[in-house]
Write an enzyme that holds these catalytic residues in place. Structure first.
Site: not given
Length: 881
Positions: A840-841
């Site tokens: 997600y990052l």
DNA sequence: ATAGGGACTTGCAGGGAGAATC
DNA sequence: GATTCTCCCTGCAAGTCCCTAT
């Protein structure tokens, strides 16, 4: 095969190359020996009063320090952290703590927005009126940048939490307040940099990449991907676009064996030439090439029809054509073609079952089993000490499948009469034997395995050697579904070559079937997909198990980058999207109202979309499949969520929401039973179809990526205050943890957790006892008396009061450290940080931050992540998400 | 419009290697 | 040198979402 040998050689060279030297981003030549030298087993967040897990460099060196003071200042603590969490509740300070503090972090741990944010929310009314929902929301220009970039909760004005004034927030999602200035757009994305110049940047870049000389670029004939930073230079760049000819290839149907991939398969040598040629062309030009050729052929290609038309649509709606270009025309997604040439060696099968001959007991008597029967019995026996065997469903499913193998008239009829202990014990002793092997023996075994697997580990995709992700066929076993999966315990039968479909380039050798006398089920040449092989899942025959390239491959890297670019694009639309759904909270059209509320929840709470599930799957839900009983409205405006999400992980949260949302939820619930759908007029396809109208390519999951990455960047910006390297690492971990909490990434508490905690407590007790002694000695020393005798009865050295005071201070520090260690362990015992980092990052946030703050990137990314995120490594320090 | 096939991403757990600690 | 602890890798389950057939 010559190819393979050749590639192997290069591989080894590359591997040798890459390991030892950390890739350090420096802003000046003075970059820190000091950075690297701060070493200790723990690092702490002094002001926070807690510790953050140690982060090691790949060589294992610890980089922590005992004197982290600024790392996460009191501001940094999630307990008082500002703004960024989507779970941050406007009423957080009022909401009573939920029973499980882990799963309900938001209300209690999320503070009101910062003063700055409050100020920003003063001018709430957007310049951009909510669009008609049939129209894509206008992306705002860079100059319009506002607080709406933030996750919803980040923007929830603190006024609400302080004063409980819902009205203060009524135009949630429509603010256009000014965010802190961003760097000019051109710095934002490296997309606009021609590929060629990116490479130049890489090869001539300063400290961070200097160890890779440009000579590497000419070294291998088959370039190799999938290695950490050291090989960045030689890999095919993620943004690379196929040549015009390649791009024009029709998208074939899956079963179409006549896929018109260039019928003359070039040798690797030839391929290399093509590649090199292409490499010389700047990305932008290659895109043009691809566009031209794609448009030429698209009209006559049936399979590309859909894509083409959607592209047209996309182009029309998009204000920023660069996105449509990059997301639509690059090789991984353009006309569906994913590769031009593909070579690999297929898959490796688990070894055949070796019977052990250990007899299980039935009604207390040993039973003879055929090898096949024994194999299944052993699968069960080795699970005796797991939770699964306490589950009736598991046992039933197992017995049903085993019975089929035992046959109707077998002596074994009832599972309850079975005693698998002898097999279990045999297995335990085998495990123990293995454990007791010398390290040489273990190493030899490993090497032997590697030797067998080496040939399967690599594929050559468009001339580039890429790592294969999962080339091992799954061994037979008992299905271990998560949660209360109705199929748990079923036999996952052995997969054979004739279950497997191979996908490979035309004209290259089809992988040899490794089991003599057998053959593959099918061989395809489908260049619109990325899988190398698949078979039907024996548990769910309608589903498939695929063999893909590894995460470090260009193909994966490319789609990863596209994922983050899409999430990043959302920030240009988010303002309009929020104002649109805010408006629809009170729409008369119930469908619109449900879509609005669902989108709000997805945006605010980072919920998953929630596809429908069959009865033969675990009973879990996401946003669209929430049941009435999963959301309890507690007046005046609290929603209590409690449901099992993906992997049957429980989601518990209490969130204050805006009045219209609260009312809408009450309304959706009215007249329904607990098990009824909350959003009865909604499913994921309707929701996503709606989202696509707001932003091309937008789906529910994009919000998760957006909110996670956005939060990371916000937290990093907010919390980073310079200081020691370890301080910065600690800041990063705090930010990472915020994201993990938002996304509800959990892990089970390790078995040894409580033991570890009590050990640490014992240490504290010991230190406290020592401390007391020192204090007594100090008092005595001040009076000129000798120290009391030690616990062992021996006399102690005479120390000066100063020396004793120093010892007292040191002991206090030790105690503090351990206390923080305990606190951190407790805090993180159920939080999984890795998932968000991997999925997600946006790695460019991390890389840019590392560059700006002179943090070696391998403090943040391990070897695998470095390889996976190779595409992000050359981002400008000024990059913002 | 919908169901379901198909392809791909996301997610947790377990085990093992190697570092840290005793 | 033995034991403990951490981190990383691997395995595979479980999601999302697109596309096509009906």
């Amino acid at each position: 095969m010559a190819v393979e040998a050749f590639a192997k050689t290069n591989l080894m060279e590359d591997i040798d190359d890459d390991d030892d030297m950390p890739l350090v981003f420096k802003r000046s030549s003075t970059t820190s020996k000091q950075n690297q030298s701060n070493s200790s087993s723990q690092k702490q967040d002094g002001r926070l009063g807690r510790q953050v897990p140690d982060v090691r460099s790949p060589n294992g060196q610890s980089s922590s320090t005992h004197k982290v003071k600024t790392a996460a200042s009191s501001k940094a603590s999630p307990a008082v952290s500002p703004l960024t969490s989507p779970k941050a509740s406007p009423l957080s300070s009022r909401t009573s703590p939920a029973p499980n503090s882990r799963t309900t972090p938001a209300p209690n741990s999320r503070p009101p927005s910062s003063a700055g944010n409050q100020a920003k929310n003063v001018n709430q009314q957007s310049n951009i009126a909510p669009k008609e929902s049939k129209q894509a929301v206008e992306p705002k220009s860079e100059s319009e940048d506002s607080e709406d970039d933030k996750p919803l909760s980040a923007r929830v004005p603190s006024g609400l939490s302080k004063s409980n004034s819902i009205h203060a927030n009524k135009v949630l999602g429509t603010s256009t307040s000014v965010q802190k200035s961003r760097p000019p757009k051109k710095e934002d994305s490296d997309d606009e940099i021609p590929l060629a110049s990116k490479f130049q940047m890489k090869s001539s870049a300063g400290a961070s990449t200097s160890k890779f000389s440009s000579s590497e670029e000419v070294k291998p004939k088959i370039r190799q991907n999938g290695l950490p930073s050291g090989t960045v230079l030689s890999k095919r760049p993620p943004g690379e676009v196929k040549s015009a000819a390649q791009a024009s290839v029709k998208k074939p149907r899956l079963s179409d064996a006549s896929t018109p991939v260039s019928s003359k398969q070039p040798s690797v040598k030839t391929e290399k030439k093509t590649e090199d040629d292409d490499d010389e062309v700047p990305l932008s030009q290659r895109i043009k090439k691809a566009v031209a050729s794609a448009s030429k052929v698209s009209s006559v290609k049936k399979a590309t029809k859909v894509v083409s038309s959607s592209m047209k649509k996309t182009k029309k709606k998009l204000k920023k054509p660069k996105y449509s270009k990059s997301s639509k025309l690059q090789p991984s997604s353009g006309d569906g073609q994913k590769w031009t040439t593909l070579e690999h060696n297929g898959v490796i099968f688990p070894p055949p079952y070796k019977p052990h001959g250990v007899k299980m007991l039935y009604k207390g008597k040993p039973v003879d089993l055929t090898p096949e029967q024994e194999e299944v019995a052993t699968m069960y026996a080795v699970m005796l000490d797991t939770e699964y065997l306490t589950k009736q469903q598991f046992k039933e499913n197992f017995m049903n499948d085993w019975r089929k193998i035992l046959g109707k008239n077998h002596v074994i009829q009832k599972l309850e009469e079975c005693d698998f202990t002898p097999i279990y014990e045999w297995h335990q002793s085998e495990k123990e034997k293995k454990k007791q092997m010398s390290s040489e023996e273990k190493k030899a075994l490993r090497e032997e395995k590697l030797k067998q697997e080496e040939k399967y580990m690599w594929a050559i995709v468009d001339g580039v050697k890429e790592k294969v992700g999962n080339f091992r066929v799954e061994p037979p076993g008992l299905f271990r579904g998560r949660g209360e999966h109705p199929k748990m315990g079923k036999l996952k039968r052995r997969i054979r070559p004739n279950d497997i479909t191979i996908n490979i380039g035309k004209g290259v050798p089809v992988p040899e079937c490794p089991i003599p006398g057998q053959r593959w089920k099918e061989v395809r040449h489908d260049n619109t997909v990325t899988w190398l092989a698949f078979w039907n899942d024996p548990i769910n025959p309608r589903e498939f198990k695929y063999v893909f390239l590894a995460a470090s491959s260009s193909l994966k890297g490319q789609s990863d980058k596209e994922k983050y670019e899409k999430a990043r694009r959302l920030k240009d639309y988010i303002e309009g999207i929020r104002s649109a759904y805010t408006k629809d909270f009170t729409s008369k059209d119930p469908v619109k109202r449900q879509i609005a509320v669902a989108t709000y929840l997805i945006d605010k709470l980072a919920l998953r979309a929630g596809n429908e599930k069959d009865d033969d799957e675990a009973d879990t839900v996401g946003c669209c499949t929430l049941k009435v009983e999963n959301v309890e409205p507690v007046p005046p405006n609290i929603l209590k969520f409690d449901f099992l999400g993906k992997d049957s992980i429980r989601y518990q949260n209490e969130v204050a929401v805006y009045e219209p949302v609260f009312k809408a939820i009450q309304q959706f619930r009215s007249g329904k039973k607990g098990g009824d759908d909350l959003f009865d007029k909604l499913d994921t396809s309707k929701l996503n179809a709606h989202l696509k109208e707001l932003m091309p390519g937008l789906t529910a999951k994009v919000f998760r990526t957006y909110n996670a990455s956005f939060t990371l960047e916000q937290q990093l910006t907010k919390l980073t205050q310079g200081g020691e390297l370890a301080d910065k690492v600690a800041v990063y971990n705090v930010a990472n943890k915020e994201v993990a909490i938002i996304c509800n990434h959990q892990r089970t508490v390790s078995k040894s957790h409580s033991v570890q905690i009590s050990r640490l407590n014992e240490k504290i007790d010991e230190l406290k006892a020592i401390l007391e002694e020192f204090k007594v000695d100090l008092t005595r020393a001040k009076k000129g008396k000798p120290p009391v005798k030690g616990a062992d009865g021996k006399a102690k050295r005479n120390l000066t009061p100063e020396a004793l005071q120093k010892k007292i201070d040191q002991t206090n520090v030790k105690i503090d450290n351990i206390e923080r260690q305990i606190e951190t362990k407790e805090e993180l015992k159920t939080v999984a940080l890795g998932t968000s980092k991997i999925n997600y990052l946006d790695p460019r946030i991390t890389v840019a931050w590392c560059k700006r703050h002179e943090v070696p990137i391998e403090k943040m990314f391990n070897k695998s992540l470095l390889a996976k995120f190779a595409w992000a490594m050359d981002v400008e320090p000024s990059f913002t998400f």
